[in-house]
Design an enzyme around this catalytic site. Structure first.
Site, mmCIF file in Angstrom:
data_model
loop_
_atom_site.group_PDB
_atom_site.id
_atom_site.type_symbol
_atom_site.label_atom_id
_atom_site.label_comp_id
_atom_site.label_asym_id
_atom_site.label_seq_id
_atom_site.Cartn_x
_atom_site.Cartn_y
_atom_site.Cartn_z
ATOM 1 N N GLY A 10 -54.004 -24.174 13.366
ATOM 2 C CA GLY A 10 -53.714 -25.508 13.706
ATOM 3 C C GLY A 10 -54.974 -25.684 13.855
ATOM 4 O O GLY A 10 -55.808 -26.275 15.688
ATOM 5 N N GLY A 13 -57.145 -28.078 15.442
ATOM 6 C CA GLY A 13 -56.660 -29.567 16.794
ATOM 7 C C GLY A 13 -57.262 -29.159 17.583
ATOM 8 O O GLY A 13 -58.549 -28.828 17.992
ATOM 9 N N ASP A 36 -55.241 -25.731 8.528
ATOM 10 C CA ASP A 36 -54.791 -26.999 9.451
ATOM 11 C C ASP A 36 -53.721 -27.515 7.883
ATOM 12 O O ASP A 36 -54.160 -27.414 6.834
ATOM 13 C CB ASP A 36 -55.723 -28.255 9.662
ATOM 14 N N TYR A 141 -40.322 -30.637 23.634
ATOM 15 C CA TYR A 141 -41.458 -29.826 23.716
ATOM 16 C C TYR A 141 -41.666 -28.452 24.528
ATOM 17 O O TYR A 141 -41.700 -27.255 24.164
ATOM 18 C CB TYR A 141 -43.054 -30.028 23.968
ATOM 19 N N LYS A 145 -40.947 -24.280 23.213
ATOM 20 C CA LYS A 145 -41.778 -23.714 24.065
ATOM 21 C C LYS A 145 -41.150 -22.334 24.495
ATOM 22 O O LYS A 145 -41.274 -21.227 24.620
ATOM 23 C CB LYS A 145 -43.259 -23.846 25.026
ATOM 24 N N ILE A 171 -55.724 -29.170 29.046
ATOM 25 C CA ILE A 171 -56.645 -28.167 29.018
ATOM 26 C C ILE A 171 -57.376 -29.503 28.533
ATOM 27 O O ILE A 171 -57.164 -30.413 27.674
ATOM 28 C CB ILE A 171 -56.553 -27.773 27.672
HETATM 29 C C1 AKB Z 1 -48.859 -31.911 27.117
HETATM 30 O O1 AKB Z 1 -49.859 -32.560 27.688
HETATM 31 O O2 AKB Z 1 -48.140 -32.036 26.692
HETATM 32 C C2 AKB Z 1 -49.878 -30.541 26.221
HETATM 33 C C3 AKB Z 1 -49.133 -29.301 27.483
HETATM 34 C C4 AKB Z 1 -49.280 -29.351 29.234
HETATM 35 O O3 AKB Z 1 -49.101 -28.442 27.146
HETATM 36 N N1 AKB Z 1 -51.364 -31.073 27.131
#
Ligand code: AKB
Length: 310
Positions: A10, A13, A36, A141, A145, A171
């Site tokens: 990645g 990215g 990537d 997501y 995680k 970030i």
């Molecule tokens: C998102 O907004 O999905 C990411 C994160 C906070 O993991 N930037």
């Protein structure tokens, strides 16, 4: 001692672009292989096309280049993940498990796996969210995680794999654009401001989220990975914080330098995602274990972002 050879997955990215260069300045240009799904633009070292869902291809690259460390930065983020949850789950989990299996079998010296504030959700404290907190994420997501953190912990405890992780907040950096996240607005806003355009924000004015400036995020990652093993007491993922601000606060920070800048608020489906996340994070475990300390405030970041984008 064997020289470290690092594979970044990645690398094209938002974080990968900057982290690859930072790793090259530490380990040497030829020692960091950028990979990537798509061809990477001309960069300062070797690069290749790699799909981390293909375990055999990954294994071949690790053998061919005698890779000792993998930084696994590829993932489908919060907003994009909601459009096709099963695909996001498959991509995020299969790639991680391929890497952890290779790390166990080779073995690799170290693996880096970023987690996210998205692991928090229902029932988690909203302010100063602690390291050990209930994890009931509301996005696929976040579920991937939170699960990935537990796999990392499992591979460490069961097989001794040295896998380390940080729960990144949003970030922000000038070098690269984010893609498919809920915190992306805090990068886009600077690009609109520089172009002299009104920024249509997809979150409400007062939605506070934890954020971190790219140089702090890169330094945190390198410091975590360079710390001696005895300092790493958290093998799921460390809470990490820099600053907290709302869209209204970042807009007024920009207006201190670009007084004509304007923002409008048009919340969409990402508002519900942001509302399920913490407003601020307690990162005392990272501070105590391996000495984490952020440097950038909102105004210092704004000044630096505008300087570089201009
Ligand atoms: C998102 O907004 O999905 C990411 C994160 C906070 O993991 N930037």
């Amino acid at each position: 001692m064997q020289k470290e050879c690092i594979l970044v997955i990645g690398a094209g990215g938002q974080i990968g672009t900057v982290l690859t260069e930072a790793l090259r300045s530490v380990y040497g240009q030829s020692q960091v292989i950028a990979s990537d799904l798509k061809p990477l633009p001309e960069s300062s070292g070797p690069s290749l096309i790699l799909n981390a869902l293909d375990g055999q291809a990954l294994n071949d690259v690790v053998s061919k280049y005698q890779i000792t460390q993998v930084y696994h930065l590829a993932a489908i983020l919060s907003a994009t993940g909601e459009k096709d949850p099963l695909k996001a789950w498959d991509i995020n989990m299969t790639s991680l498990l391929n890497i952890l299996e290779i790390a166990r079998q080779k073995p690799l010296h170290k693996v880096y796996y970023p987690s996210s504030i998205a692991v928090f959700g229902q029932g988690a404290r909203h302010e100063n969210t602690p390291q050990l907190e209930v994890l009931i994420p509301e996005t696929v997501y976040g579920i991937s995680k939170a699960t990935g953190e537990n796999w990392a912990n499992y591979y460490h405890k069961r097989y001794g794999v040295d896998v380390r992780s940080l729960r990144y907040p949003g970030i922000i950096g000038y070098q690269s654009l984010p893609g498919g996240g809920t915190t992306d607005y805090a990068v886009d806003i600077y690009h609109y401001a520089i172009r002299g355009e009104i920024f249509p924000c997809f979150l409400h004015a007062n939605t506070a989220l934890p954020m971190l400036y790219m140089p702090d995020a890169i330094r945190a990652t390198l410091e975590l990975m360079e710390a001696t093993s005895d300092k790493i007491n958290v093998r799921t993922s460390y809470n990490l914080a820099g600053m907290t601000f709302t869209p209204a606060e970042i807009a007024s920070s920009i207006q201190k330098i670009i007084p004509d800048f304007n923002i409008t608020y048009q919340p969409d489906f990402r508002q519900a995602i942001a509302d399920s996340w913490p407003a601020s994070i307690d990162d005392s475990a990272a501070r105590n274990d391996w000495g984490w300390k952020p440097e950038f405030s909102l105004d210092a970041m704004t000044k630096d972002m505008i300087l570089h984008l201009q």
